[in-house]
Enzyme design. Structure first.
Site, mmCIF file in Angstrom:
data_model
loop_
_atom_site.group_PDB
_atom_site.id
_atom_site.type_symbol
_atom_site.label_atom_id
_atom_site.label_comp_id
_atom_site.label_asym_id
_atom_site.label_seq_id
_atom_site.Cartn_x
_atom_site.Cartn_y
_atom_site.Cartn_z
ATOM 1 N N CYS A 23 0.852 -1.193 0.000
ATOM 2 C CA CYS A 23 0.000 0.000 0.000
ATOM 3 C C CYS A 23 0.886 1.241 0.000
ATOM 4 O O CYS A 23 1.538 1.537 1.006
ATOM 5 C CB CYS A 23 -0.907 -0.030 1.236
ATOM 6 S SG CYS A 23 -1.785 1.510 1.514
ATOM 7 N N CYS A 49 -0.076 3.961 2.479
ATOM 8 C CA CYS A 49 0.231 3.651 3.881
ATOM 9 C C CYS A 49 1.743 3.719 4.141
ATOM 10 O O CYS A 49 2.174 4.264 5.144
ATOM 11 C CB CYS A 49 -0.226 2.241 4.252
ATOM 12 S SG CYS A 49 -1.775 1.748 3.534
ATOM 13 N N ASP A 50 2.545 3.138 3.261
ATOM 14 C CA ASP A 50 3.964 2.921 3.564
ATOM 15 C C ASP A 50 4.928 3.747 2.730
ATOM 16 O O ASP A 50 6.139 3.666 2.925
ATOM 17 C CB ASP A 50 4.303 1.422 3.378
ATOM 18 C CG ASP A 50 3.454 0.553 4.284
ATOM 19 O OD1 ASP A 50 3.117 1.000 5.399
ATOM 20 O OD2 ASP A 50 3.104 -0.577 3.888
#
Ligand code: NAP
Length: 295
Positions: free
Chosen positions: A122, A125-126
């Site tokens: 993701c 997200c990361d």
């Protein structure tokens, strides 16, 4: 996600006693999208996490209740139906399945071990963990294009490694990817091996047309090769369709009376927030009819 909370909103507004069982936080996959640009009503886009919270608040304002628990067991043939978590056993006349889908893995050795150590699923997200670094995105669909675009704003360099020589992503992604200036395509290539020293250091690639092997040095790999439906809980209980999605049409009915499937978990032509939300509204209507003994 949007399917579950829309179902909850409509069901609660219709006067049904409505429980949403959610493992972590609202939003589902939507919560990992920084700027949702194709949900109607938000001309400048909307933060996916925020939209998830808004959907939850809307449903709860209407009377729905959220239980933050992981469902461990479902018995959909029981009457009333059983939803068991570690802490509680809930009974319901109707169950709306809205567990969505999760990222598909490449299936390479060490992929699981390297998750969080250079392998991610993701970008929203990361991505920040790879600020100024060199990364690759695996895949050629909308997710891969969206991830590459997100990462192009954070990372020094982004390779899109795809097994074909053209993307299947919507055309609207192409110009922004070109304009980014730091996105390079590696066409016709399959990732054969994740190279690492405890952390990912690179990829061994094979050209699918010529068989020629090469090495790509990267700090990170974002796998964006599609999703798989979260159907483990209902395996053997409801009929599945192609790709392991729950077989349900536009009326969201499964083959089990009183059980409905909404959003990315069901067979459908377009998996989007707006179609998941639409499913939720339909499912709650079907559930109302079922509970009232009309269907
Ligand atoms: P997808 O559309 O199914 O695309 C998956 C891509 O990964 C394809 O290009 C596929 O290659 C490749 N792939 C699959 N398995 C692979 C493997 N084992 N090794 C290497 N490559 C592999 O999946 P998605 O991009 O995650 O999108 C999922 C759904 O969400 C779609 O319906 C999409 O439209 C939607 N979505 C929409 C948006 C948006 O509208 N903004 C954003 C993200 C996702 P082939 O091309 O060779 O099959």
């Amino acid at each position: 996600g949007p399917g579950g909370y829309t179902a909850a909103l409509y069901a609660a507004r219709a006067g049904l006693s409505t429980l949403v069982v959610e493992m972590l936080s609202p939003g589902g996959q939507m919560a990992t999208t920084e700027n949702v640009e194709n949900y109607p009503g938000f001309e400048d886009g909307v933060d996916g996490f925020e939209l998830g919270e808004k959907m939850q608040r809307g449903a709860e304002k209407a009377g729905a209740v959220t239980a933050y628990e992981e469902v461990k067991e479902l018995d959909l043939a029981a009457s009333p139906k059983l939803v068991r978590t570690r802490k509680h056993e809930y009974r319901a006349k109707a169950v709306i399945l809205a567990m969505g889908a999760s990222p598909r893995m490449l299936g390479l050795p060490q992929e699981e071990d390297l998750r969080g150590k250079g392998v991610a699923y993701c970008a929203t997200c990361d991505g920040m963990q790879y600020k100024g670094k060199v990364v690759a995105v695996a895949g050629g669909g909308n997710s891969a294009a969206e991830d590459a675009l997100t990462l192009s704003k954070i990372c020094q360099k982004v390779y899109i490694v795809h097994r074909r020589d053209t993307l299947r992503a919507e055309r609207s992604y192409l110009a922004p990817l070109e304009k980014a200036g730091n996105v390079e395509y590696v066409w016709d290539s399959r990732i054969e091996e994740l190279l690492h020293d405890g952390r990912l250091t690179g990829l061994r690639l094979a050209n699918v047309k010529t068989g020629q092997e090469s090495t790509l040095t990267v700090d990170g790999l974002f796998v964006a090769i599609g999703r798989k439906p979260e159907t483990a809980l209902v395996e053997g209980q409801v009929e599945m369709g192609p790709g392991g999605y729950i077989a349900a049409g536009e009326d969201t009915r499964t083959n089990v009376p009183g059980v409905f499937a909404v959003g990315d978990i069901r067979t459908k032509p377009l998996r989007q927030i707006v179609t998941a939300a639409a499913d939720g509204a339909v499912a709650s209507k079907m559930a109302q009819e079922y509970v009232a003994g009309l269907a």
